[in-house]
Motif scaffolding. Structure first.
Motif, PDB file in Angstrom:
ATOM      1  N   ALA A 271     -23.927  86.429  64.810  1.00  0.00           N
ATOM      2  CA  ALA A 271     -22.952  87.515  64.705  1.00  0.00           C
ATOM      3  C   ALA A 271     -22.611  87.778  63.253  1.00  0.00           C
ATOM      4  CB  ALA A 271     -21.689  87.170  65.497  1.00  0.00           C
ATOM      5  N   GLY A 272     -22.512  86.721  62.459  1.00  0.00           N
ATOM      6  CA  GLY A 272     -22.235  86.885  61.041  1.00  0.00           C
ATOM      7  C   GLY A 272     -23.342  87.625  60.321  1.00  0.00           C
ATOM      8  N   VAL A 273     -24.588  87.319  60.666  1.00  0.00           N
ATOM      9  CA  VAL A 273     -25.719  88.036  60.069  1.00  0.00           C
ATOM     10  C   VAL A 273     -25.652  89.510  60.423  1.00  0.00           C
ATOM     11  CG1 VAL A 273     -28.223  88.311  60.126  1.00  0.00           C
ATOM     12  CG2 VAL A 273     -27.226  86.021  59.982  1.00  0.00           C
ATOM     13  N   ALA A 274     -25.320  89.806  61.679  1.00  0.00           N
ATOM     14  CA  ALA A 274     -25.293  91.191  62.147  1.00  0.00           C
ATOM     15  C   ALA A 274     -24.172  92.006  61.518  1.00  0.00           C
ATOM     16  CB  ALA A 274     -25.161  91.221  63.672  1.00  0.00           C
ATOM     17  N   THR A 275     -23.067  91.355  61.186  1.00  0.00           N
ATOM     18  CA  THR A 275     -21.902  92.094  60.684  1.00  0.00           C
ATOM     19  C   THR A 275     -21.754  92.040  59.170  1.00  0.00           C
ATOM     20  OG1 THR A 275     -20.482  90.162  61.058  1.00  0.00           O
ATOM     21  CG2 THR A 275     -20.642  91.788  62.846  1.00  0.00           C
ATOM     22  N   ALA A 276     -22.546  91.196  58.510  1.00  0.00           N
ATOM     23  CA  ALA A 276     -22.453  91.115  57.047  1.00  0.00           C
ATOM     24  C   ALA A 276     -22.889  92.436  56.424  1.00  0.00           C
ATOM     25  CB  ALA A 276     -23.321  89.978  56.530  1.00  0.00           C
ATOM     26  N   THR A 277     -22.039  93.001  55.582  1.00  0.00           N
ATOM     27  CA  THR A 277     -22.334  94.317  54.997  1.00  0.00           C
ATOM     28  C   THR A 277     -22.572  94.269  53.502  1.00  0.00           C
ATOM     29  OG1 THR A 277     -19.961  94.738  54.739  1.00  0.00           O
ATOM     30  CG2 THR A 277     -21.009  95.507  56.781  1.00  0.00           C
ATOM     31  N   THR A 278     -22.259  93.153  52.857  1.00  0.00           N
ATOM     32  CA  THR A 278     -22.429  93.068  51.413  1.00  0.00           C
ATOM     33  C   THR A 278     -23.244  91.827  51.054  1.00  0.00           C
ATOM     34  OG1 THR A 278     -20.444  91.727  51.024  1.00  0.00           O
ATOM     35  CG2 THR A 278     -20.155  94.143  51.100  1.00  0.00           C
ATOM     36  N   ASP A 279     -23.801  91.827  49.850  1.00  0.00           N
ATOM     37  CA  ASP A 279     -24.504  90.642  49.377  1.00  0.00           C
ATOM     38  C   ASP A 279     -23.574  89.441  49.309  1.00  0.00           C
ATOM     39  OD1 ASP A 279     -26.864  92.023  49.184  1.00  0.00           O
ATOM     40  OD2 ASP A 279     -26.790  92.264  47.006  1.00  0.00           O
ATOM     41  N   SER A 280     -22.320  89.684  48.946  1.00  0.00           N
ATOM     42  CA  SER A 280     -21.345  88.598  48.879  1.00  0.00           C
ATOM     43  C   SER A 280     -21.139  87.966  50.250  1.00  0.00           C
ATOM     44  CB  SER A 280     -20.014  89.109  48.328  1.00  0.00           C
ATOM     45  OG  SER A 280     -19.051  88.076  48.297  1.00  0.00           O
ATOM     46  N   ASP A 281     -21.041  88.788  51.291  1.00  0.00           N
ATOM     47  CA  ASP A 281     -20.893  88.284  52.658  1.00  0.00           C
ATOM     48  C   ASP A 281     -22.095  87.429  53.049  1.00  0.00           C
ATOM     49  OD1 ASP A 281     -18.493  89.612  52.981  1.00  0.00           O
ATOM     50  OD2 ASP A 281     -19.391  91.338  53.996  1.00  0.00           O
ATOM     51  N   ARG A 282     -23.289  87.925  52.730  1.00  0.00           N
ATOM     52  CA  ARG A 282     -24.495  87.196  53.107  1.00  0.00           C
ATOM     53  C   ARG A 282     -24.641  85.890  52.340  1.00  0.00           C
ATOM     54  NH1 ARG A 282     -26.163  92.576  54.245  1.00  0.00           N
ATOM     55  NH2 ARG A 282     -26.413  93.075  52.038  1.00  0.00           N
ATOM     56  N   ARG A 283     -24.252  85.895  51.073  1.00  0.00           N
ATOM     57  CA  ARG A 283     -24.322  84.647  50.309  1.00  0.00           C
ATOM     58  C   ARG A 283     -23.342  83.616  50.854  1.00  0.00           C
ATOM     59  NH1 ARG A 283     -25.290  88.123  45.819  1.00  0.00           N
ATOM     60  NH2 ARG A 283     -23.037  88.299  45.426  1.00  0.00           N
ATOM     61  N   ALA A 284     -22.134  84.055  51.200  1.00  0.00           N
ATOM     62  CA  ALA A 284     -21.145  83.118  51.744  1.00  0.00           C
ATOM     63  C   ALA A 284     -21.647  82.503  53.048  1.00  0.00           C
ATOM     64  CB  ALA A 284     -19.815  83.835  51.963  1.00  0.00           C
ATOM     65  N   LEU A 285     -22.244  83.328  53.902  1.00  0.00           N
ATOM     66  CA  LEU A 285     -22.781  82.828  55.161  1.00  0.00           C
ATOM     67  C   LEU A 285     -23.955  81.887  54.899  1.00  0.00           C
ATOM     68  CD1 LEU A 285     -22.839  82.853  58.247  1.00  0.00           C
ATOM     69  CD2 LEU A 285     -24.317  84.884  58.112  1.00  0.00           C
ATOM     70  N   CYS A 286     -24.816  82.245  53.960  1.00  0.00           N
ATOM     71  CA  CYS A 286     -25.971  81.419  53.625  1.00  0.00           C
ATOM     72  C   CYS A 286     -25.535  80.043  53.138  1.00  0.00           C
ATOM     73  CB  CYS A 286     -26.818  82.137  52.570  1.00  0.00           C
ATOM     74  SG  CYS A 286     -28.344  81.288  52.140  1.00  0.00           S
ATOM     75  N   ARG A 287     -24.543  80.012  52.278  1.00  0.00           N
ATOM     76  CA  ARG A 287     -24.040  78.728  51.763  1.00  0.00           C
ATOM     77  C   ARG A 287     -23.498  77.870  52.890  1.00  0.00           C
ATOM     78  NH1 ARG A 287     -19.106  76.567  49.673  1.00  0.00           N
ATOM     79  NH2 ARG A 287     -19.415  75.267  47.809  1.00  0.00           N
ATOM     80  N   ARG A 288     -22.707  78.483  53.773  1.00  0.00           N
ATOM     81  CA  ARG A 288     -22.097  77.749  54.877  1.00  0.00           C
ATOM     82  C   ARG A 288     -23.162  77.210  55.838  1.00  0.00           C
ATOM     83  NH1 ARG A 288     -18.880  81.443  55.934  1.00  0.00           N
ATOM     84  NH2 ARG A 288     -19.747  82.389  57.821  1.00  0.00           N
ATOM     85  N   VAL A 289     -24.115  78.056  56.182  1.00  0.00           N
ATOM     86  CA  VAL A 289     -25.163  77.657  57.114  1.00  0.00           C
ATOM     87  C   VAL A 289     -26.057  76.580  56.501  1.00  0.00           C
ATOM     88  CG1 VAL A 289     -27.224  78.462  58.335  1.00  0.00           C
ATOM     89  CG2 VAL A 289     -25.147  79.847  58.365  1.00  0.00           C
TER      90      VAL A 289
END
Length: 283
Positions: free
Chosen positions: A166-184
């Protein structure tokens, strides 16, 4: 302590941090955190703890965050959470050497409960460094690197996968994706380590060491786990990189973990941690 495996002489897992390991750059941060927590929470607070890279002495000025665990006499309220967020924001503003503040709020009842004995209790006793109040570790057992500990710390990875998708689907910015990537990335490495922890027979919170230890037992996935460790430190906003973690390594690891250690005992409420699994230490 056995420095190579993070154990005491009796074979139990040693507490990994200490106030005397805090480097000079972070000493004023820790002092300010102690004062602000005491002033903010007063009689609501039973005890406060540091965890992560700052009490381990490995924090990097300008990129490491300040991780705090507060044990409250009562169940946390929305007011408590707002106070913690405000205190964290003030510390983050005042000290450029930290990149964010994360604060866990948990009642002493939950931390000392039988259900949390090998998750929240282990976190307090082995991964947290006392900062204020009466140390709850005195009321908890010593822990060994067993399959039970593995199951109760990270045996719920499968529950994280839908949230990550769900986070991948809703991430709209590079910052969002980096934060999710770090957490995962961090969650996968720590889960990969606890998968093999009982066979290795020790404890570490170091991402690179965790990935290398995992690779000894699962060489076919070793390179992916090294990638996850690197992304846990320097995350990417590349969707293909996130897909590797969320759609390939993640599902394989969740299925393998369940087959080896079983599923974590269900919790009646949401997980205690923002990090996912074993309250794995932050940056």
């Amino acid at each position: 302590m056995d420095d190579e495996r993070g154990l005491r002489h009796d074979g139990t897992i040693a507490r990994e941090g200490a106030l005397d390991r805090v480097t000079a750059a972070f000493t004023p941060v820790v002092g300010a955190a102690r004062a602000r927590i005491a002033a903010t929470f007063g009689s609501r607070l039973h005890s406060a703890y540091l965890y992560g890279s700052i009490p381990r002495g490995t924090a990097v000025p300008g990129s490491s965050d300040l991780d705090l665990q507060l044990a409250l006499h009562q169940e946390p309220t929305e007011s408590d959470r707002a106070d913690a967020a405000a205190a964290g924001a003030a510390l983050d503003h005042d000290f450029p050497q930290i990149d964010g503040v994360g604060t866990l709020l948990t009642s002493t009842r939950v931390l000392l409960s039988d259900l949390e004995r090998h998750d929240g209790g282990f976190f307090i006793a082995c991964l947290c460094t006392p900062l204020l109040g009466d140390d709850l570790a005195r009321r908890l057992p010593r822990y060994r690197p067993t399959s039970l500990l593995a199951r109760e710390t990270n045996g719920d990875l499968a529950l994280a996968l839908p949230r990550w998708r769900a986070g991948v689907a809703t991430a709209t910015t590079d910052s969002d994706r980096r934060a999710l990537c770090r957490r995962v990335g961090r969650r996968l490495v720590r889960t990969g380590f606890t998968l093999v922890m009982p066979r290795w027979g020790g404890w570490t919170s170091d991402l690179d060491e965790s990935a290398e230890l995992f690779g000894r037992y699962y060489p076919e996935r070793a390179e992916q786990m090294r990638t996850a460790a690197a992304l846990g430190r320097t995350p990417s906003s590349d969707p293909a990189t996130l897909a590797l973690l969320v759609e390939d390594l993640g599902p394989w690891l969740a299925a393998t973990y369940t087959s080896v250690h079983g599923e974590k005992a269900p919790r009646p409420t949401a997980p205690l941690t923002r990090r996912g699994g074993v309250r794995a230490p932050g940056g």
